[in-house]
Motif scaffolding. Structure first.
Motif, short mmCIF file in Angstrom:
data_model
loop_
_atom_site.label_atom_id
_atom_site.label_comp_id
_atom_site.label_asym_id
_atom_site.label_seq_id
_atom_site.Cartn_x
_atom_site.Cartn_y
_atom_site.Cartn_z
N SER A 216 0.84 -1.31 0.30
CA SER A 216 0.14 0.20 -0.03
C SER A 216 0.38 0.84 0.12
O SER A 216 2.15 1.08 0.96
N GLY A 217 0.15 2.16 -0.58
CA GLY A 217 1.07 3.52 -0.65
C GLY A 217 2.04 3.50 -1.36
O GLY A 217 3.04 2.83 -2.24
N THR A 218 3.07 4.61 -0.87
CA THR A 218 4.68 4.91 -1.57
C THR A 218 5.18 5.86 -0.46
O THR A 218 4.59 6.76 0.22
N LEU A 219 6.39 5.33 -0.03
CA LEU A 219 7.50 5.75 0.94
C LEU A 219 8.47 6.31 0.39
O LEU A 219 9.21 6.59 -0.54
N VAL A 220 8.42 8.23 0.29
CA VAL A 220 9.48 9.01 0.17
C VAL A 220 10.55 9.32 0.77
O VAL A 220 9.90 9.47 2.28
N MET A 221 11.97 9.06 1.15
CA MET A 221 12.82 9.42 1.88
C MET A 221 13.90 10.75 1.77
O MET A 221 13.97 10.43 0.10
N PRO B 185 4.14 23.41 8.18
CA PRO B 185 3.51 23.42 9.56
C PRO B 185 4.72 23.76 10.50
O PRO B 185 4.35 23.72 11.59
N PHE B 186 6.12 22.65 9.80
CA PHE B 186 6.99 22.63 10.70
C PHE B 186 7.95 23.55 11.25
O PHE B 186 7.97 23.59 12.40
N GLU B 187 8.17 24.73 10.35
CA GLU B 187 8.75 25.63 10.54
C GLU B 187 7.68 26.48 11.63
O GLU B 187 8.04 27.11 12.49
N ALA B 188 6.15 26.38 11.69
CA ALA B 188 5.26 27.62 12.14
C ALA B 188 5.61 26.69 13.31
O ALA B 188 5.27 27.22 14.95
N SER B 189 6.29 25.44 13.73
CA SER B 189 5.83 25.04 15.06
C SER B 189 7.06 24.99 15.54
O SER B 189 7.11 24.01 16.94
N GLY B 190 8.10 25.47 15.41
CA GLY B 190 9.37 25.61 15.45
C GLY B 190 10.14 24.25 15.05
O GLY B 190 11.66 23.71 16.10
N LYS B 191 9.79 23.31 14.45
CA LYS B 191 10.88 22.21 14.33
C LYS B 191 11.30 22.71 13.53
O LYS B 191 11.46 23.79 12.20
N GLY B 192 11.80 21.11 13.06
CA GLY B 192 13.78 21.03 11.68
C GLY B 192 14.42 20.14 12.17
O GLY B 192 14.30 19.40 12.33
N THR B 193 14.94 20.12 10.95
CA THR B 193 16.01 19.21 10.28
C THR B 193 17.75 19.59 10.67
O THR B 193 18.36 18.57 10.34
N ILE B 194 17.89 20.47 10.97
CA ILE B 194 19.49 21.05 11.00
C ILE B 194 19.51 22.09 12.90
O ILE B 194 18.04 22.94 13.34
N ARG B 195 19.93 21.82 14.05
CA ARG B 195 20.38 22.21 14.62
C ARG B 195 21.79 23.26 14.59
O ARG B 195 22.57 22.95 14.72
N ALA C 257 -0.78 17.49 -3.15
CA ALA C 257 -0.71 17.40 -1.89
C ALA C 257 -1.22 17.11 -0.63
O ALA C 257 -1.36 16.51 0.72
N GLU C 258 -2.76 16.56 -0.93
CA GLU C 258 -4.16 16.20 0.19
C GLU C 258 -3.74 14.91 0.66
O GLU C 258 -3.98 14.21 1.30
N GLU C 259 -2.73 14.36 -0.46
CA GLU C 259 -2.38 13.13 -0.48
C GLU C 259 -1.19 12.29 0.28
O GLU C 259 -0.49 11.63 0.43
N CYS C 260 -0.39 13.38 0.79
CA CYS C 260 1.15 13.66 1.05
C CYS C 260 0.98 13.97 2.36
O CYS C 260 0.16 14.41 3.48
N ARG C 261 1.82 12.99 3.30
CA ARG C 261 2.12 13.32 4.82
C ARG C 261 3.53 13.62 4.87
O ARG C 261 4.58 12.81 5.10
N MET C 262 4.17 14.58 5.02
CA MET C 262 5.27 14.30 5.34
C MET C 262 5.87 14.17 7.22
O MET C 262 5.35 15.06 8.51
N LEU D 286 8.04 11.42 3.38
CA LEU D 286 6.78 12.01 2.64
C LEU D 286 6.20 10.30 1.86
O LEU D 286 6.67 9.27 1.83
N ARG D 287 5.28 10.26 3.36
CA ARG D 287 4.32 8.90 2.91
C ARG D 287 2.73 9.67 1.82
O ARG D 287 2.16 10.71 1.80
#
Length: 330
Positions: free
Chosen positions: A22-27, A238-248, A266-271, A312-313
Motif C-alpha cells: 500500500s501507498g508510497t514512501l519517499v525519503m 507547518p514544521f517551521e511554524a511549530s519550531g521544528k526542523g531538520t538541522i540544529r 498535496a492532499e494525499e501526502c503526509r510529511m 513523505l507518505r
C-alpha cells in the motif's frame, strides 16, 4: 545493543515486504560529505577525505557510515511499514559511494537502483536518487544545470508505478548554502527559478504528479521560494511554524530540508521528520538533542549526518492515471 536491534530489523523488514503493497514512501537525507576514500581530483574536498588527508577518512570509517545509513533505512522501514520506495540524497561524492553502500550492506537484498550525474560543484558533492525496481520502472531521467554558478545540479526522474501505471516525477535538490552572506539569497532564488522552470516543463509534457525534495538551505517562509508558490505546495510550512526542523544550530532547529508537491497530490501526502533516536546526541552547549554528525570540524564523531532525514507518505495514488498524467495547475 543498537547493532543487534538493527540486525533484527533486517529480518522483520524482509518478512514485511512480502505483504505490504500500500501507498508510497519517499525519503530524503543530506548525508554530510559522503565521500569515498580515494583522491580522484574531482573537487576541493576530495583529498581532504582520504586516509592521509586532514579528516583521516579511512575505509573503516567509510564502511561504518555505509552500515549506519543502511540500518537507518531499515529502521524507517520498520517504523513506517515498508521500505522507502524512493530515496533522495545530497552531499554524495559519486555513484560509486552509493553502489558500494547498496551492494555491501543489508540493503543489497532490496533491489535499489541508483540515479546520479556528476555536477560542477566545487566541493565535489552531488545529489542522487535511489528507487526500488520492484515498485517503479524508470521512464526517463535527467538534470537541470544552473549555468550561472558552479553548484549542484537538479536531478529528476519520471518513474512509473508498476502497481497501477501512474507516473510521478521526483526531483532532488541541494540549493546554494548561506555561506557567504546575504548575496547567497539571490543564488537560492536562481535555483528556485530553475526548479520552477523544470516543473513547468513537466506540466507541459502532460504529467502533473510531481514531488520535489531536498536541502534548500533556507526556511520555508524565505522569499527565495516565492516563484515556486503558484505551481508547487511546500509541505514543510507547518514544521517551521511549530519550531521544528531538520538541522540544529546554536540550540535552534531550522527547517531547511523539505518536500514540495504538485497541488493535486498535496492532499494525499503526509510529511514527517525522521528523528532516529540512535542517530541523535545530547547537545552539550544547549539543552536538548541534535543529530550526531560525522565530523565536527576536523574531529571525527562517528555519526551519519548533521541533518535529520525527512519522510513523505503518499497515502493514495493521485486519482486515476489520466488524472495524474494530465493538466497544468495554473
Amino acid at each position: 545493543m543498537i547493532l543487534e536491534l538493527l540486525t533484527a530489523l533486517a529480518v522483520s523488514v524482509s518478512g514485511m515486504e512480502r505483504t505490504d503493497t500500500s501507498g508510497t514512501l519517499v525519503m530524503f537525507w543530506n548525508l554530510e560529505n559522503f565521500f569515498d576514500c580515494t583522491d580522484s581530483g574531482g573537487g576541493d574536498s576530495d583529498l581532504e577525505f582520504t586516509p592521509r588527508g586532514p579528516r583521516h577518512w579511512t575505509p573503516t570509517r567509510f564502511w561504518r557510515k555505509c552500515e549506519a545509513t543502511a540500518k537507518s533505512v531499515l529502521w524507517i522501514a520498520d517504523r513506517y511499514g515498508r521500505l522507502p520506495d524512493v530515496i533522495g540524497v545530497a552531499e554524495v561524492e559519486n555513484r560509486t559511494v552509493l553502489e558500494k553502500m547498496l551492494h555491501g550492506t543489508s540493503l543489497r537484498k532490496y533491489g535499489y537502483s541508483v540515479l546520479h550525474r556528476d555536477s560542477p560543484d566545487h566541493r565535489g558533492i552531488d545529489v542522487a536518487m535511489m528507487y526500488r525496481r520492484t515498485v517503479f520502472r524508470q521512464v526517463r531521467s535527467g538534470i537541470r544545470r544552473l549555468d550561472s554558478m558552479a553548484t549542484r545540479d537538479i536531478l529528476f526522474a519520471e518513474l512509473e508505478d508498476r502497481r497501477d501505471g501512474i507516473r510521478t516525477v521526483f526531483i532532488v535538490n541541494h540549493f546554494p548554502s548561506k555561506y557567504g552572506g546575504s548575496v547567497t539569497g539571490d543564488r537560492r532564488a536562481a535555483a528556485a527559478s530553475a526548479l520552477r522552470d523544470l516543473c513547468d516543463s513537466v506540466y507541459s509534457s502532460g504529467t502533473s504528479a510531481i514531488v520535489a525534495m531536498g536541502d534548500f538551505n533556507d526556511t520555508p517562509s524565505s522569499p527565495a521560494f516565492d516563484t515556486l508558490g503558484p505551481v508547487m505546495m511546500n509541505l514543510a510550512m507547518p514544521f517551521e511554524a511549530s519550531g521544528k526542523g531538520t538541522i540544529r544550530f546554536n540550540g535552534r532547529w531550522d527547517m531547511i530540508d523539505m518536500f514540495w508537491a504538485s497541488p493535486h497530490m498535496a492532499e494525499e501526502c503526509r510529511m514527517e521528520i525522521g528523528e532516529l533516536p540512535f542517530l541523535m546526541t545530547r547537545d552539550n552547549v544547549h539543552a536538548g538533542f541534535k543529530p550526531l554528525r560525522t565530523y565536527s570540524g576536523p574531529r571525527y564523531l562517528g555519526g551519519v549526518s548533521d541533518h535529520c532525514p525527512i519522510l513523505l507518505r503518499i497515502v493514495q495514488a493521485a486519482g486515476t492515471e489520466a488524472d495524474a498524467n494530465g493538466g497544468n495547475p495554473e
